[in-house]
Design an enzyme around this catalytic site. Structure first.
Site, short mmCIF file in Angstrom:
data_model
loop_
_atom_site.label_atom_id
_atom_site.label_comp_id
_atom_site.label_asym_id
_atom_site.label_seq_id
_atom_site.Cartn_x
_atom_site.Cartn_y
_atom_site.Cartn_z
N CYS A 40 6.42 -0.56 6.97
CA CYS A 40 5.96 0.64 6.27
C CYS A 40 7.09 1.15 5.38
O CYS A 40 8.24 1.20 5.82
CB CYS A 40 5.55 1.70 7.29
SG CYS A 40 4.99 3.25 6.56
N LEU A 41 6.74 1.52 4.15
CA LEU A 41 7.75 2.01 3.21
C LEU A 41 8.44 3.29 3.71
O LEU A 41 9.56 3.58 3.32
CB LEU A 41 7.13 2.26 1.84
CG LEU A 41 6.62 1.01 1.12
CD1 LEU A 41 5.90 1.39 -0.17
CD2 LEU A 41 7.75 0.03 0.84
N GLY B 151 0.83 -1.19 0.00
CA GLY B 151 0.00 0.00 0.00
C GLY B 151 0.87 1.24 0.00
O GLY B 151 2.06 1.19 0.33
N HIS C 76 -2.35 6.87 7.47
CA HIS C 76 -1.42 7.83 6.87
C HIS C 76 -2.13 9.12 6.48
O HIS C 76 -1.60 10.22 6.66
CB HIS C 76 -0.76 7.25 5.61
CG HIS C 76 0.49 6.49 5.85
ND1 HIS C 76 1.63 7.04 6.39
CD2 HIS C 76 0.79 5.19 5.61
CE1 HIS C 76 2.57 6.13 6.48
NE2 HIS C 76 2.09 4.99 6.02
N HIS D 173 -4.09 0.81 7.53
CA HIS D 173 -2.75 1.38 7.62
C HIS D 173 -2.64 2.61 6.72
O HIS D 173 -2.14 3.66 7.14
CB HIS D 173 -1.71 0.31 7.22
CG HIS D 173 -0.29 0.77 7.25
ND1 HIS D 173 0.63 0.30 8.15
CD2 HIS D 173 0.39 1.65 6.47
CE1 HIS D 173 1.81 0.87 7.92
NE2 HIS D 173 1.68 1.70 6.90
N GLU D 174 -3.14 2.49 5.49
CA GLU D 174 -3.06 3.62 4.54
C GLU D 174 -3.97 4.77 4.95
O GLU D 174 -3.60 5.93 4.83
CB GLU D 174 -3.35 3.15 3.11
CG GLU D 174 -2.39 2.10 2.58
CD GLU D 174 -0.92 2.41 2.81
OE1 GLU D 174 -0.52 3.60 2.75
OE2 GLU D 174 -0.15 1.46 3.05
N GLN E 29 3.12 9.84 1.57
CA GLN E 29 4.38 9.10 1.47
C GLN E 29 5.16 9.45 0.21
O GLN E 29 6.32 9.06 0.08
CB GLN E 29 4.12 7.60 1.51
CG GLN E 29 3.63 7.11 2.86
CD GLN E 29 3.42 5.62 2.85
OE1 GLN E 29 2.38 5.15 2.41
NE2 GLN E 29 4.41 4.88 3.31
#
Length: 169
Positions: A90-91, A46, A136, A132-133, A51
């Site tokens: 997480c990226l 995701g 963000h 999760h997204e 991000q």
């Protein structure tokens, strides 16, 4: 399509609440396409707009394996249920993995890239990725939800075990 630079923690944009999308145009379509390309190149599941440096309520989730890419514009969680603890990464936090408790079920209302409203229900890993997204987009980072940090080598072992279990089925 363009592979964009992924913003890493502690960048302030990651902690901001994002603005609602009001213009559904080619620019939004390009943003979604570029986000997907960037996420795939980074081997992610995701990606949320902050991000990649854009403070707008746009996120994508792609579980791969022949599943459709989920594009979420202006998503709103309308229901949750159950609870489970799983390891997340997480990226924007390379090398950090931790156990996070999240709902097992989620219902979301969102818009498609053309502005059409839709409702989505998800469970288990898909629900986790969506939540999760959406976190963000609200400036909530997964490191604030970690119950226990997991060593990267331990995480790799867990992934290998899950892969072997999947092959046995």
């Amino acid at each position: 399509m363009v592979i964009l630079k992924i913003v890493k923690h502690p960048a302030k944009i990651l902690e901001q609440s994002c603005k609602e999308v009001v213009k559904f145009d080619k620019k939004l379509g390009k943003l979604l396409d570029d986000m997907h390309e960037t996420m795939v190149a980074a081997d992610g599941v995701g990606l949320a707009a902050p991000q990649i440096g854009e403070a707008v309520r746009v996120a994508i989730v792609d579980l791969g394996e022949g599943q459709e890419v989920i594009e979420l514009v202006n998503p709103v969680v309308t229901a949750i249920g159950g609870s489970e603890v799983e390891v997340e990464g997480c990226l924007s936090f390379p090398g950090l993995y931790g156990e996070v408790e999240r709902p097992f079920f989620v219902r979301v209302e969102a818009q498609e890239r053309n502005g059409t409203l839709f409702e989505l229900e998800a469970e288990d890993y898909e629900a986790r990725a969506i939540l999760h997204e959406i976190d963000h987009l609200n400036g909530v980072l997964f490191d604030s939800k970690i119950i226990r940090v997991v060593d990267p080598s331990e995480f790799e072992e867990m992934v290998e075990e899950e892969s072997k279990e999947g092959e046995k089925r």
